[in-house]
Write an enzyme that holds these catalytic residues in place. Structure first.
Site, PDB file in Angstrom:
ATOM      1  N   CYS A  68      78.849  40.600 -36.794  1.00 56.64           N
ATOM      2  CA  CYS A  68      78.730  39.404 -35.951  1.00 56.64           C
ATOM      3  C   CYS A  68      77.972  38.292 -36.674  1.00 56.64           C
ATOM      4  O   CYS A  68      77.066  38.546 -37.467  1.00 56.64           O
ATOM      5  CB  CYS A  68      77.997  39.743 -34.659  1.00 56.64           C
ATOM      6  SG  CYS A  68      78.802  41.027 -33.678  1.00 56.64           S
ATOM      7  N   CYS A 104      79.205  39.018 -29.133  1.00 54.79           N
ATOM      8  CA  CYS A 104      79.364  39.999 -30.209  1.00 54.79           C
ATOM      9  C   CYS A 104      79.857  41.333 -29.660  1.00 54.79           C
ATOM     10  O   CYS A 104      80.791  41.934 -30.205  1.00 54.79           O
ATOM     11  CB  CYS A 104      78.029  40.185 -30.928  1.00 54.79           C
ATOM     12  SG  CYS A 104      78.015  41.517 -32.143  1.00 54.79           S
ATOM     13  N   CYS A 168      60.757  22.548 -12.239  1.00 55.88           N
ATOM     14  CA  CYS A 168      59.970  22.958 -13.415  1.00 55.88           C
ATOM     15  C   CYS A 168      58.737  22.076 -13.596  1.00 55.88           C
ATOM     16  O   CYS A 168      57.626  22.561 -13.814  1.00 55.88           O
ATOM     17  CB  CYS A 168      60.828  22.885 -14.678  1.00 55.88           C
ATOM     18  SG  CYS A 168      62.331  23.877 -14.649  1.00 55.88           S
ATOM     19  N   CYS A 171      55.301  22.507 -11.433  1.00 55.13           N
ATOM     20  CA  CYS A 171      54.253  23.417 -11.911  1.00 55.13           C
ATOM     21  C   CYS A 171      53.662  22.939 -13.234  1.00 55.13           C
ATOM     22  O   CYS A 171      52.436  22.905 -13.398  1.00 55.13           O
ATOM     23  CB  CYS A 171      54.823  24.822 -12.093  1.00 55.13           C
ATOM     24  SG  CYS A 171      55.138  25.710 -10.556  1.00 55.13           S
ATOM     25  N   HIS A 172      54.538  22.594 -14.179  1.00 58.15           N
ATOM     26  CA  HIS A 172      54.084  22.360 -15.549  1.00 58.15           C
ATOM     27  C   HIS A 172      53.590  20.945 -15.818  1.00 58.15           C
ATOM     28  O   HIS A 172      53.126  20.653 -16.918  1.00 58.15           O
ATOM     29  CB  HIS A 172      55.195  22.734 -16.523  1.00 58.15           C
ATOM     30  CG  HIS A 172      55.567  24.179 -16.463  1.00 58.15           C
ATOM     31  ND1 HIS A 172      54.751  25.179 -16.942  1.00 58.15           N
ATOM     32  CD2 HIS A 172      56.654  24.810 -15.945  1.00 58.15           C
ATOM     33  CE1 HIS A 172      55.317  26.359 -16.731  1.00 58.15           C
ATOM     34  NE2 HIS A 172      56.461  26.168 -16.132  1.00 58.15           N
ATOM     35  N   ARG A 214      62.804  34.679 -17.995  1.00 63.93           N
ATOM     36  CA  ARG A 214      61.664  33.828 -17.636  1.00 63.93           C
ATOM     37  C   ARG A 214      62.113  32.660 -16.759  1.00 63.93           C
ATOM     38  O   ARG A 214      61.480  32.332 -15.747  1.00 63.93           O
ATOM     39  CB  ARG A 214      60.997  33.312 -18.914  1.00 63.93           C
ATOM     40  CG  ARG A 214      59.882  32.302 -18.720  1.00 63.93           C
ATOM     41  CD  ARG A 214      58.664  32.901 -18.084  1.00 63.93           C
ATOM     42  NE  ARG A 214      58.696  32.812 -16.616  1.00 63.93           N
ATOM     43  CZ  ARG A 214      57.770  33.285 -15.806  1.00 63.93           C
ATOM     44  NH1 ARG A 214      56.722  33.928 -16.302  1.00 63.93           N
ATOM     45  NH2 ARG A 214      57.873  33.159 -14.510  1.00 63.93           N
ATOM     46  N   CYS A 218      61.204  31.892 -12.823  1.00 70.65           N
ATOM     47  CA  CYS A 218      60.594  30.632 -12.381  1.00 70.65           C
ATOM     48  C   CYS A 218      61.320  30.081 -11.163  1.00 70.65           C
ATOM     49  O   CYS A 218      60.693  29.624 -10.210  1.00 70.65           O
ATOM     50  CB  CYS A 218      60.627  29.602 -13.512  1.00 70.65           C
ATOM     51  SG  CYS A 218      59.382  29.879 -14.789  1.00 70.65           S
TER      52      CYS A 218
END
Length: 258
Positions: A68, A104, A168, A171-172, A214, A218
């Site tokens: 691959c 792959c 997003c 929070c950030h 992740r 979130c």
């Protein structure tokens, strides 16, 4: 053997964090040292070993993943993960490490889509990512498909939606300092380059996650429907975050985090 050690690790690391403000990075280092001193091996190492075995396993077509191309040529893994997501001519789409592994396994190794197991994809991702430790993130926007997906990722990062009207950036950016463990915008898209924290083993709940996991978590945390694995919204956010991490050196993949 791997599962037994991981469960043992979970028991060792299940002690609640000390009360008060705790630097999540320093706490992760402490827990990592504790695990090494007691078990003598990290879950990340075990998953990488599993991923290496799967990488060299022959599929129904009789081929291994060495056939691959992950962006630098067939079987070339050194630094490959640090250049993803990117556009691939053979699929005519932008792919990250997870989705490229699925490509792959199905196109080259001959597995049917329903035969592709998520835990195996994660293990292989851990193995391939380990080959980019020490490399710099180099994500480009050369193809129209990459630029279009980046624009979508930027829109998604700043958008507010769902039942709680958050996103997003809520929070950030807005809630930095009000919620424990939340990295500020400057860290997510800037000086600290937290993109290089994933894939990782989360000692707090004994989970092996890639950036896809992740991002989905979130969305779940903000009571928003989670995008499907390998879907365009996830790839768009990944590309947006990765592009802003350009130049960052991958200190350790897979990482060991809270």
């Amino acid at each position: 053997m791997r599962r037994g050690l991981v469960l043992f690790a979970a028991l060792l690391l299940g002690v609640a964090l000390a009360q008060g403000d705790v630097d999540p990075r320093e706490e992760a280092k402490r827990q990592k040292e504790l695990l090494l001193s007691t078990a003598g091996i990290l879950p990340t190492e075990l998953v990488v070993m599993q991923g290496e075995e799967l990488f060299h396993r022959k599929g129904p077509s009789g081929k291994t993943m060495a056939e691959c191309d992950f962006g630098l040529g067939k079987g070339v893994l050194e630094g490959a993960a640090a250049r993803l997501p990117r556009y691939f001519l053979d699929t005519n789409r932008v792919e990250d490490l997870d989705s490229r592994i699925v490509t792959c396994m199905t196109r080259v190794q001959g597995f049917k889509p329903e035969e592709v197991k998520r835990d195996e994809v994660v293990a292989v991702a851990f193995y391939i990512a380990s080959k980019s430790t020490g490399h710099k993130i180099q994500v480009r926007l050369l193809f129209p498909e990459e630029r279009e997906l980046y624009a979508l990722g930027e829109k998604l990062f700043w958008a507010r939606s769902g039942a709680r009207d958050v996103g997003c950036a809520t929070c950030h950016v807005s809630y930095v300092g009000r919620r424990a463990g939340v990295l500020p915008y400057a860290d997510v898209l800037g000086k600290d380059k937290s993109w290089t924290h994933w894939p990782a083993y989360r000692y707090s709940n004994d989970q092996t996650w890639t950036m896809q996991d992740r991002i989905r978590a979130c969305y779940g945390n903000i009571a928003h429907p989670q995008p499907a694995l390998y879907s365009q919204p996830i790839l768009a956010l990944e590309l947006y975050l990765a592009y802003h991490a350009n130049g960052a050196v991958v200190e350790e993949w897979p990482a060991f985090v809270r």
